[in-house]
Design a protein around this motif. Structure first.
Motif, short mmCIF file in Angstrom:
data_model
loop_
_atom_site.label_atom_id
_atom_site.label_comp_id
_atom_site.label_asym_id
_atom_site.label_seq_id
_atom_site.Cartn_x
_atom_site.Cartn_y
_atom_site.Cartn_z
N UNK A 205 0.82 -1.22 0.00
CA UNK A 205 0.00 0.00 0.00
C UNK A 205 0.85 1.27 0.00
N UNK A 206 1.95 1.25 0.79
CA UNK A 206 2.63 2.52 1.05
C UNK A 206 3.98 2.62 0.31
N UNK A 207 4.80 1.55 0.41
CA UNK A 207 6.12 1.62 -0.26
C UNK A 207 5.97 1.76 -1.78
N UNK A 208 5.10 0.95 -2.37
CA UNK A 208 4.97 1.04 -3.84
C UNK A 208 4.36 2.39 -4.22
N UNK A 209 3.45 2.91 -3.40
CA UNK A 209 2.84 4.22 -3.65
C UNK A 209 3.92 5.30 -3.71
N UNK A 210 4.77 5.31 -2.66
CA UNK A 210 5.84 6.32 -2.61
C UNK A 210 6.77 6.23 -3.81
N UNK A 211 7.17 4.99 -4.14
CA UNK A 211 8.18 4.84 -5.19
C UNK A 211 7.59 5.11 -6.57
N UNK A 212 6.36 4.68 -6.78
CA UNK A 212 5.71 4.98 -8.07
C UNK A 212 5.59 6.49 -8.24
N UNK A 213 5.18 7.18 -7.17
CA UNK A 213 5.05 8.65 -7.22
C UNK A 213 6.39 9.31 -7.52
N UNK A 214 7.47 8.70 -7.02
CA UNK A 214 8.82 9.25 -7.23
C UNK A 214 9.46 8.76 -8.52
N UNK A 215 8.72 7.92 -9.24
CA UNK A 215 9.21 7.35 -10.52
C UNK A 215 10.48 6.52 -10.33
N UNK A 216 10.58 5.83 -9.19
CA UNK A 216 11.68 4.90 -8.97
C UNK A 216 11.12 3.51 -9.24
N UNK A 217 11.75 2.74 -10.16
CA UNK A 217 11.17 1.45 -10.55
C UNK A 217 10.98 0.52 -9.34
N UNK A 218 9.78 -0.01 -9.19
CA UNK A 218 9.48 -0.89 -8.06
C UNK A 218 8.62 -2.06 -8.52
N UNK A 219 8.97 -3.24 -8.02
CA UNK A 219 8.21 -4.46 -8.32
C UNK A 219 7.64 -4.98 -7.01
N UNK A 220 6.35 -5.21 -6.99
CA UNK A 220 5.70 -5.72 -5.78
C UNK A 220 5.74 -7.24 -5.79
N UNK A 221 6.20 -7.84 -4.68
CA UNK A 221 6.16 -9.30 -4.56
C UNK A 221 5.45 -9.66 -3.25
N UNK A 222 4.92 -10.85 -3.16
CA UNK A 222 4.30 -11.25 -1.90
C UNK A 222 5.41 -11.76 -0.97
N UNK A 223 5.11 -11.82 0.33
CA UNK A 223 6.16 -12.08 1.31
C UNK A 223 6.89 -13.41 1.07
N UNK A 224 6.15 -14.42 0.63
CA UNK A 224 6.76 -15.73 0.46
C UNK A 224 7.67 -15.83 -0.75
N UNK A 225 7.74 -14.81 -1.58
CA UNK A 225 8.50 -14.91 -2.84
C UNK A 225 9.96 -14.53 -2.71
N UNK A 226 10.38 -13.94 -1.58
CA UNK A 226 11.71 -13.33 -1.56
C UNK A 226 12.82 -14.35 -1.82
N UNK A 227 12.73 -15.56 -1.21
CA UNK A 227 13.83 -16.52 -1.40
C UNK A 227 13.87 -17.03 -2.85
N UNK A 228 12.72 -17.09 -3.51
CA UNK A 228 12.66 -17.49 -4.92
C UNK A 228 13.51 -16.54 -5.77
N UNK A 229 13.31 -15.23 -5.53
CA UNK A 229 14.05 -14.25 -6.34
C UNK A 229 15.52 -14.18 -5.92
N UNK A 230 15.79 -14.45 -4.63
CA UNK A 230 17.20 -14.47 -4.18
C UNK A 230 17.93 -15.61 -4.87
#
Ligand code: MRU
Length: 352
Positions: A205-230
């Protein structure tokens, strides 16, 4: 939505009210609310209209000033005024137990009250001015954290963050997202992966909102996905905020941070905490002693007001967890990047 800029103040003292961004309605709405009494401030902190450790610290400082304005009208003697103000201040601290910045800022106000020679009118004025001073310092501190942190961000890095440690969790600029902002200003090829952060979804809700507004590229993932991407080599470093750091570097942050830290260690990914030294609680030796806030069960059973699980299920909802110091590469502060084992000596020196 378009009104948000990362240089706005999340919380600001204006004309004897504390004006704050209402974080319960982001990203659907972006609006301010005026907090006019000490009790309203207690409720705003507890219901998370204002949230994030540094922001609730400033809310605490403003709350003491609001209580003082109310008590000023009661024509009390100076000692009675001080006694009642301390009582109200302790009540305010109890609104959220884990983030130490709330206690830190309220205690700064109480220290001022105990040491001043002023009459009640003068004390009220000094409390207001001190709250505004803490507000201004918060932004300066975050920019320093950002600049130190930017030094450890590799070119073109993907930074994973958990929860929201952005402009909206502070007066402005942010801590973990302050690092992102400073790094992005030097290298616009970096990007962020933001964990959703159940149950309250501050990441989504908040981190992606801030970064999208600031035009900093952001990808939203669900909590269980972090080790997959690591495992896929898609995360270069982790930077998170903190609610309380013990003298040995153990760090309390939003529930789920510990899981991210374990996954980062397993995949040899640096894990940094970004926080002002007001988040470091030298009175607490290890993370074992950090009080963990237990929040409403509805945060888990419901999403957007709709129940998502069977009636009768058992629920536990700790708001924070503690990441042990051996999983932490460094703590990015306004006085530099500290190894967990350096905290006690460097921070005691700074505080003396
Ligand atoms: O429950 P919240 O939203 O107040 O929790 C916020 C966090 O855990 C943040 O990461 C922390 O306060 C640091 S904010 C700069």
């Amino acid at each position: 939505m378009t009104e948000f800029k990362s240089n706005i103040r999340t919380i600001e003292w204006i004309d004897n009210v504390s004006r704050m961004v209402d974080q319960t309605v982001i990203p659907y709405e972006f609006k301010y609310v005026d907090i006019e009494t000490g009790q309203q401030m207690y409720d705003a902190i507890q219901t998370m209209i204002v949230r994030g450790a540094p922001a609730i610290g400033i809310a605490g400082a403003h709350g003491v000033a609001l209580y003082a304005l109310e008590l000023e009208k009661e024509n009390l003697s100076n000692p009675d005024f001080i006694e009642k103000l301390i009582e109200k201040s302790n009540y305010l601290i109890s609104s959220r137990p884990t983030a130490v910045n709330l206690r830190w800022a309220v205690e700064k106000q109480i220290e001022l009250v105990k040491n001043t020679q002023s009459d009640i009118k003068g004390i009220v004025q000094e409390l207001i001015e001190n709250g505004i001073k803490l507000e201004n310092e918060d932004i300066e501190i975050n920019k320093k954290i950002g600049d130190f942190g930017a030094q450890i961000v590799p070119k073109g890095a993907t930074i994973l963050t958990h929860c929201n440690a952005g402009a909206l969790a502070t007066v402005g600029y942010g801590t973990a997202l302050g690092v992102v902002r400073s790094a992005y200003a030097k290298d616009n090829t970096i990007q962020v992966f933001a964990d959703e952060t159940r149950p309250r979804q501050q990441g989504a809700r908040i981190t992606t909102f801030e970064l999208v507004m600031d035009k900093i590229p952001v990808t939203l993932i669900t909590d269980g996905m972090c080790s997959y991407f690591m495992k896929k080599g898609m995360i270069d470093l982790v930077v998170v905020g903190a609610d309380r750091i013990a003298a040995n570097g153990d760090t309390a942050n939003k529930i789920g941070t510990y899981t991210v830290a374990i996954a980062a260690k397993y995949h040899n990914i640096p894990f940094y905490v970004a926080a002002p030294i007001s988040t470091i609680d030298l009175r607490i030796k290890t993370g074992e002693q950090i009080p963990i806030e237990e929040r409403s069960h509805e945060e888990v059973t419901n999403i957007n007001g709709k129940r998502i699980c069977a009636e009768g299920v058992n629920i536990i909802n700790p708001g924070f967890d503690v990441t042990p110091n051996d999983l932490i590469t460094g703590i990015i502060t306004e006085i530099g990047i500290l190894k967990p084992e350096e905290i006690l000596s460097k921070v005691s020196k700074q505080n003396s």
